[in-house]
Design a protein around this motif. Structure first.
Motif, short mmCIF file in Angstrom:
data_model
loop_
_atom_site.label_atom_id
_atom_site.label_comp_id
_atom_site.label_asym_id
_atom_site.label_seq_id
_atom_site.Cartn_x
_atom_site.Cartn_y
_atom_site.Cartn_z
N SER A 185 -18.12 14.76 21.84
CA SER A 185 -16.77 14.83 22.42
C SER A 185 -16.83 14.96 23.93
CB SER A 185 -16.04 16.04 21.83
OG SER A 185 -14.80 16.22 22.50
N SER A 236 -4.70 7.74 20.37
CA SER A 236 -4.98 7.96 21.79
C SER A 236 -6.13 7.08 22.25
CB SER A 236 -5.33 9.43 22.04
OG SER A 236 -6.43 9.82 21.22
N LEU A 267 -6.97 15.74 28.30
CA LEU A 267 -7.22 15.18 26.97
C LEU A 267 -7.24 16.24 25.88
CD1 LEU A 267 -7.82 12.73 25.24
CD2 LEU A 267 -10.25 12.97 25.81
N LEU A 296 -4.87 16.17 22.48
CA LEU A 296 -5.40 16.07 21.13
C LEU A 296 -4.99 17.24 20.25
CD1 LEU A 296 -8.99 14.73 21.86
CD2 LEU A 296 -6.92 13.45 21.31
N HIS A 326 -4.42 12.64 13.70
CA HIS A 326 -4.93 11.56 14.55
C HIS A 326 -5.16 10.30 13.74
CE1 HIS A 326 -5.50 14.05 18.08
NE2 HIS A 326 -6.08 14.96 17.33
N LYS A 333 -13.74 8.01 20.19
CA LYS A 333 -12.68 9.00 20.12
C LYS A 333 -12.80 9.89 18.89
CE LYS A 333 -8.72 7.77 18.47
NZ LYS A 333 -7.34 7.24 18.46
N CYS A 388 -11.48 13.88 18.24
CA CYS A 388 -10.46 14.08 17.19
C CYS A 388 -10.95 15.10 16.17
CB CYS A 388 -10.15 12.75 16.51
SG CYS A 388 -9.25 11.57 17.55
N SER A 411 -10.94 18.61 17.62
CA SER A 411 -9.60 19.18 17.83
C SER A 411 -9.13 20.00 16.64
CB SER A 411 -8.60 18.06 18.11
OG SER A 411 -8.27 17.35 16.91
#
Length: 380
Positions: free
Chosen positions: A207, A233, A296, A300, A306, A322, A326, A329
């Protein structure tokens, strides 16, 4: 991130001086540039002398700093945006940009103990590999997106020119010293080109943001108030599934509860197509520009779930980075794509709040949206 770097093929004792070539560096939007900047900083902190050369939309700049035990020099070249409306203009932009990157870094490349380059800009291998005799250090190719395989996958029928380009590309790949792959699916694809497994190292992106527990979610856009929010996103390009998303989303709103609303914080041709098709059908959604990296984490944390997508033809050729942020998060994830992709492997690992839908399964996508709506957390 450090756990990932521990698997990197760079040896500080043998390769103290590392040069990294990338495309758009922050604050310009580009996932590869973001990750390569993180990589350069972490390697410098471990003790390497790192030179990172990339592109900028704001101007040419060179700056150096001491980081941890090492040193980092960032060299930015002024570049115009990628012309996306014409394949020929995009090809010319790529050729010119690759030549500029190599010319600007030529002296550093000559003295480097290791050279790391990526799939962005595409086809940089066709400049670096033929000049291999000039570089004293090892040449390491970090496979981000496969080219020209992505061009071939985007077409109904590949041209003879693309097939020829693929043959030449594979010729040069077999002469690269080492590879970093982003996933097991990429390792399979690379092995099919004739590259020995011993030259490959799995080094995942991870990440780009850290969730420490004190981050504040971004404010929810007013048009999404009172809805269950599904966020896409980042880049939504040619490799990402559109048909299943649009048709399944319409089914959810025409035949289902219609509680889930899509938020496109995205750029790219796929985002344009989704927005246009949903708009023509009168379906509710919200679109905004991608946020800066420092925002960001908050973005998120905002949605109820997501959305990540990948067309079947691009499995192993593209790895949507991504997925790592995700997952970190803590929000539920809906993935539209093949189980052969590492996206499914990463998203499924240790998670219960994960929905997987195969490309083309419109009813499955609509059902997943109903599941997300039922599982949505109450908003204060």
């Amino acid at each position: 991130m450090m756990d990932l770097l521990a698997k990197s093929p760079f040896d500080l004792a043998k390769e103290p001086k590392v040069v990294i070539l990338a495309d758009w560096l922050p604050p310009d939007f580009g996932a590869v540039g973001q990750y390569m900047q993180m990589r350069a900083r972490a390697l410098a902190e471990q003790g390497h002398d790192v030179t990172l050369i990339g592109l900028s939309s704001t101007g040419r700049e060179t700056r150096s700093e001491t980081r941890g035990k090492g040193r980092l020099t960032e060299q930015r070249l002024m570049a115009s945006p990628v012309p996306r409306t014409s394949l020929l203009r995009r090809l010319l932009w790529t050729i010119w940009t690759n030549l500029r990157l190599v010319a600007a870094s030529f002296r550093s490349l000559r003295t480097a103990d290791a050279i790391l380059f990526t799939g962005s800009p595409p086809f940089l291998i066709h400049v670096l590999a033929p000049l291999r005799f000039l570089w004293r250090g090892r040449l390491v190719y970090r496979i981000t997106d496969f080219h020209p395989e992505c061009l071939i996958a985007a077409r109904d029928r590949p041209s003879w020119a693309l097939r020829l380009l693929l043959s030449v590309t594979n010729f040069w790949r077999r002469r690269i010293d080492a590879f970093e792959v982003l996933g097991i699916d990429q390792r399979r694809r690379l092995r099919q080109t004739g590259v020995p497994e011993a030259r490959m190292t799995l080094v995942r992106d991870g990440s780009p943001v850290v969730f420490a527990g004190h981050e504040q979610a971004e404010p929810l856009p007013q048009p999404l108030a009172g809805t269950v929010v599904l966020l896409y996103s980042g880049n939504y390009g040619v490799a990402h599934e559109v048909e299943t998303v649009v048709e399944g989303y319409e089914r959810h709103h025409r035949l289902g509860s219609g509680r889930v609303h899509l938020w496109l914080s995205a750029t790219g041709g796929g985002a344009d197509e989704v927005a246009a098709r949903l708009g023509r059908r009168g379906l509710p959604f919200h679109r905004s520009a991608p946020v800066a990296l420092e925002r960001l984490a908050g973005l998120l944390l905002t949605p109820d779930a997501h959305l990540v997508t990948l067309k079947d033809a691009f499995v192993g050729f593209v790895m949507p980075s991504k997925i790592y942020a995700c997952v970190d998060s803590g929000r539920p994830i809906l993935f539209v794509g093949s189980a052969d992709s590492d996206v499914d492997l990463i998203a499924r690992s240790g998670r219960r709040d994960y929905w997987h839908v195969m490309c083309g399964d419109v009813a499955g996508f609509a059902a997943a949206l109903e599941g997300i709506a039922e599982a949505a957390r109450p908003r204060s």
